[in-house]
Design an enzyme around this catalytic site. Structure first.
Site, short mmCIF file in Angstrom:
data_model
loop_
_atom_site.label_atom_id
_atom_site.label_comp_id
_atom_site.label_asym_id
_atom_site.label_seq_id
_atom_site.Cartn_x
_atom_site.Cartn_y
_atom_site.Cartn_z
N ARG A 1 -27.21 4.48 56.63
CA ARG A 1 -27.02 3.92 55.30
C ARG A 1 -27.89 2.68 55.08
O ARG A 1 -28.38 2.45 53.98
CB ARG A 1 -25.54 3.60 55.06
CG ARG A 1 -24.91 2.58 56.01
CD ARG A 1 -23.40 2.55 55.78
NE ARG A 1 -22.67 1.53 56.52
CZ ARG A 1 -22.20 1.68 57.76
NH1 ARG A 1 -22.44 2.80 58.42
NH2 ARG A 1 -21.51 0.71 58.33
N ARG B 1 -27.98 -5.76 51.89
CA ARG B 1 -26.94 -4.82 52.30
C ARG B 1 -27.26 -3.42 51.78
O ARG B 1 -27.91 -3.26 50.73
CB ARG B 1 -25.58 -5.27 51.75
CG ARG B 1 -24.43 -4.35 52.17
CD ARG B 1 -23.16 -4.67 51.41
NE ARG B 1 -22.12 -3.70 51.73
CZ ARG B 1 -20.95 -3.63 51.11
NH1 ARG B 1 -20.67 -4.48 50.14
NH2 ARG B 1 -20.06 -2.71 51.46
N HIS B 2 -26.80 -2.42 52.49
CA HIS B 2 -27.00 -1.03 52.05
C HIS B 2 -26.32 -0.78 50.71
O HIS B 2 -25.39 -1.49 50.30
CB HIS B 2 -26.44 -0.06 53.09
CG HIS B 2 -24.97 -0.21 53.33
ND1 HIS B 2 -24.01 0.31 52.48
CD2 HIS B 2 -24.28 -0.84 54.31
CE1 HIS B 2 -22.81 0.04 52.93
NE2 HIS B 2 -22.94 -0.68 54.03
N GLY B 3 -26.78 0.27 50.02
CA GLY B 3 -26.15 0.68 48.77
C GLY B 3 -24.79 1.33 49.03
O GLY B 3 -24.40 1.57 50.18
N GLU C 1 -23.08 -3.03 61.74
CA GLU C 1 -21.86 -3.62 61.21
C GLU C 1 -20.90 -3.92 62.37
O GLU C 1 -21.06 -3.41 63.48
CB GLU C 1 -21.22 -2.65 60.21
CG GLU C 1 -19.92 -3.13 59.56
CD GLU C 1 -20.06 -4.43 58.78
OE1 GLU C 1 -20.26 -5.47 59.42
OE2 GLU C 1 -19.94 -4.38 57.54
N GLY D 1 -17.72 0.88 59.98
CA GLY D 1 -18.43 -0.08 60.80
C GLY D 1 -19.54 0.61 61.56
O GLY D 1 -20.63 0.79 61.04
N GLY E 1 -22.32 -5.29 54.94
CA GLY E 1 -21.59 -6.31 54.19
C GLY E 1 -20.99 -7.41 55.03
O GLY E 1 -21.28 -8.60 54.82
N ASN F 1 -17.48 3.88 51.22
CA ASN F 1 -17.18 2.80 50.28
C ASN F 1 -16.40 3.35 49.09
O ASN F 1 -15.40 2.77 48.65
CB ASN F 1 -18.45 2.14 49.76
CG ASN F 1 -19.20 1.33 50.79
OD1 ASN F 1 -20.41 1.20 50.72
ND2 ASN F 1 -18.49 0.76 51.77
#
Length: 205
Positions: A57, A7-9, A81, A21, A148, A14
């Site tokens: 991302r 998953r991206h950081g 996403e 999304g 995620g 976030n």
């Protein structure tokens, strides 16, 4: 084939707890450090190919992880996403009120009536990507950078039994988490789960 799903950081959205999304936001300083930590976790694994969601991302996270390896990162929109429709960019709280957690804390969400997608839509397109990827590439190790919710749905779909038996504590992909899955003849087994930071808490999308 060995598949490394990551998953991206952490991103700005976030950090601000905004639904993210198909919309995008940049990695935060912490997100960049998480991606570097993921790269350190994976430094001893020889990676042959890399794919990423078309979202920046995810691509930027893969780029940091693979720094110095000289591996081309191929973007694929099937790895995006879930599309949250009208809820894109809104507070996470609004979405959680619409779809509260079930007994296992996993929200079952369907945004088709809001111009978005359902869980089934995401799994269908990701499985289309995965079937195409795994055809005739048994000996390769592939990094796949995504998101995620979409990655959680995919890995649970292909390896639920393996997760329950070996990693019952797993619930959701945290930022820059890597889940290593071995594929053979269409069967998937989870080999390892690597956190970018030991003190990470679960965050959505």
């Amino acid at each position: 084939m060995k598949l490394i799903f990551v998953r991206h950081g952490e991103t700005l959205f976030n950090e601000l707890k905004l639904t993210q999304g198909w919309c995008d936001s940049p990695l935060t300083k912490q997100g960049i450090e998480q991606a570097r930590a993921a790269g350190e976790n994976l430094k001893d694994i020889a990676i042959d190919e890399a794919y990423s969601s078309t979202s920046e991302r995810a691509y930027d996270t893969a780029d940091i992880i693979l720094e110095g390896r000289g591996i081309e990162i191929r973007r694929d929109k099937r790895l995006k996403e879930l599309n949250f429709g009208y809820y894109e960019g809104s507070s996470d709280v609004m979405r959680w009120k619409l779809y509260p957690s079930g007994e296992n804390r996993m929200r079952v969400e369907d945004y088709r009536s809001f111009g978005g997608e359902s869980h089934e839509d995401v799994i269908e397109r990701e499985m289309d990507f995965l079937r195409e990827l795994t055809a005739g590439k048994e000996e390769k190790t592939v990094l796949i950078a995504g998101h995620g919710l979409s990655l959680t749905l995919l890995v649970r779909h292909i390896a639920e039994k393996s997760l329950e038996e070996r990693f019952p504590e797993f619930f959701f992909f945290m930022n820059a988490m890597a889940v290593i899955v071995n594929e053979e003849d269409g069967c998937y087994e989870v080999e390892a789960i690597l956190k970018a930071q030991e003190d990470q808490r679960e965050k959505w999308n």
